[in-house]
Design a protein around this motif. Sequence first.
Motif, mmCIF file in Angstrom:
data_model
loop_
_atom_site.group_PDB
_atom_site.id
_atom_site.type_symbol
_atom_site.label_atom_id
_atom_site.label_comp_id
_atom_site.label_asym_id
_atom_site.label_seq_id
_atom_site.Cartn_x
_atom_site.Cartn_y
_atom_site.Cartn_z
ATOM 1 N N THR A 40 0.823 -1.207 0.000
ATOM 2 C CA THR A 40 0.000 0.000 0.000
ATOM 3 C C THR A 40 0.857 1.256 0.000
ATOM 4 N N PHE A 41 2.162 1.087 -0.124
ATOM 5 C CA PHE A 41 3.094 2.210 -0.185
ATOM 6 C C PHE A 41 4.111 1.939 -1.281
ATOM 7 N N SER A 42 4.826 2.975 -1.682
ATOM 8 C CA SER A 42 5.781 2.856 -2.779
ATOM 9 C C SER A 42 7.044 2.108 -2.346
ATOM 10 N N ALA A 43 7.553 1.287 -3.245
ATOM 11 C CA ALA A 43 8.773 0.530 -2.968
ATOM 12 C C ALA A 43 10.000 1.419 -2.868
ATOM 13 N N SER A 44 9.888 2.658 -3.301
ATOM 14 C CA SER A 44 11.031 3.572 -3.226
ATOM 15 C C SER A 44 10.984 4.484 -2.003
ATOM 16 N N GLU A 45 9.909 4.409 -1.217
ATOM 17 C CA GLU A 45 9.809 5.233 -0.006
ATOM 18 C C GLU A 45 10.770 4.727 1.060
ATOM 19 N N PRO A 46 11.438 5.633 1.760
ATOM 20 C CA PRO A 46 12.321 5.214 2.854
ATOM 21 C C PRO A 46 11.536 4.526 3.977
ATOM 22 N N LEU A 47 12.130 3.468 4.517
ATOM 23 C CA LEU A 47 11.544 2.721 5.627
ATOM 24 C C LEU A 47 12.394 2.875 6.875
ATOM 25 N N ARG A 48 11.734 2.834 8.004
ATOM 26 C CA ARG A 48 12.422 2.724 9.299
ATOM 27 C C ARG A 48 11.868 1.476 9.971
ATOM 28 N N PHE A 49 12.701 0.766 10.702
ATOM 29 C CA PHE A 49 12.237 -0.473 11.338
ATOM 30 C C PHE A 49 11.104 -0.192 12.316
ATOM 31 N N GLU A 50 11.049 1.010 12.853
ATOM 32 C CA GLU A 50 10.022 1.380 13.816
ATOM 33 C C GLU A 50 8.631 1.532 13.166
ATOM 34 N N GLN A 51 8.566 1.496 11.857
ATOM 35 C CA GLN A 51 7.281 1.578 11.146
ATOM 36 C C GLN A 51 6.649 0.183 11.103
ATOM 37 N N ARG A 52 6.113 -0.224 12.210
ATOM 38 C CA ARG A 52 5.626 -1.591 12.393
ATOM 39 C C ARG A 52 4.678 -2.034 11.281
ATOM 40 N N SER A 53 3.682 -1.225 10.978
ATOM 41 C CA SER A 53 2.681 -1.666 9.995
ATOM 42 C C SER A 53 3.302 -1.859 8.612
ATOM 43 N N ARG A 54 4.199 -0.966 8.211
ATOM 44 C CA ARG A 54 4.841 -1.104 6.894
ATOM 45 C C ARG A 54 5.792 -2.292 6.847
ATOM 46 N N ILE A 55 6.563 -2.470 7.895
ATOM 47 C CA ILE A 55 7.503 -3.601 7.930
ATOM 48 C C ILE A 55 6.729 -4.916 7.894
ATOM 49 N N CYS A 56 5.669 -5.006 8.674
ATOM 50 C CA CYS A 56 4.868 -6.239 8.679
ATOM 51 C C CYS A 56 4.208 -6.470 7.327
ATOM 52 N N GLU A 57 3.747 -5.411 6.706
ATOM 53 C CA GLU A 57 3.148 -5.532 5.372
ATOM 54 C C GLU A 57 4.189 -6.027 4.369
ATOM 55 N N LEU A 58 5.384 -5.471 4.417
ATOM 56 C CA LEU A 58 6.459 -5.906 3.519
ATOM 57 C C LEU A 58 6.791 -7.375 3.751
ATOM 58 N N LEU A 59 6.946 -7.756 4.995
ATOM 59 C CA LEU A 59 7.266 -9.145 5.305
ATOM 60 C C LEU A 59 6.173 -10.094 4.814
ATOM 61 N N ARG A 60 4.932 -9.692 4.974
ATOM 62 C CA ARG A 60 3.811 -10.524 4.519
ATOM 63 C C ARG A 60 3.842 -10.680 2.997
ATOM 64 N N CYS A 61 4.117 -9.589 2.291
ATOM 65 C CA CYS A 61 4.178 -9.654 0.826
ATOM 66 C C CYS A 61 5.356 -10.498 0.358
ATOM 67 N N MET A 62 6.499 -10.363 1.020
ATOM 68 C CA MET A 62 7.661 -11.171 0.647
ATOM 69 C C MET A 62 7.387 -12.650 0.911
ATOM 70 N N ALA A 63 6.750 -12.947 2.030
ATOM 71 C CA ALA A 63 6.421 -14.342 2.338
ATOM 72 C C ALA A 63 5.461 -14.910 1.305
ATOM 73 N N TYR A 64 4.535 -14.081 0.823
ATOM 74 C CA TYR A 64 3.605 -14.535 -0.218
ATOM 75 C C TYR A 64 4.360 -14.867 -1.511
ATOM 76 N N VAL A 65 5.284 -14.008 -1.900
ATOM 77 C CA VAL A 65 6.069 -14.266 -3.112
ATOM 78 C C VAL A 65 6.890 -15.542 -2.940
ATOM 79 N N GLU A 66 7.405 -15.764 -1.761
ATOM 80 C CA GLU A 66 8.231 -16.956 -1.501
ATOM 81 C C GLU A 66 7.414 -18.244 -1.483
ATOM 82 N N THR A 67 6.194 -18.198 -0.914
ATOM 83 C CA THR A 67 5.433 -19.430 -0.669
ATOM 84 C C THR A 67 4.157 -19.576 -1.484
#
Length: 85
Positions: A40-67
Amino acid sequence: MRTYIKKYRLNTVQSIIMRWAPPTENNTSAYLKAVSSHLTFSASEPLRFEQRSRICELLRCMAYVETGQWLFIDVIRRGYDMATR
């Protein structure tokens, strides 16, 4: 993810995926496109680990691509919370 962002200073989806799925071993552009299409956000936007919702969203999407299966977001959030203790 914490190591990628904090230790290696990779702060965009693009830079994270370049390291996770390097072009020497993967079709990195396809991987990035697949992950980005679900974010729901751009792949070029800077991320900080403290952005819980974005990090979790990224991890979920990566896990989907993997599995090919969507993990429950609550499982990913628990993992994130464990990593921040």
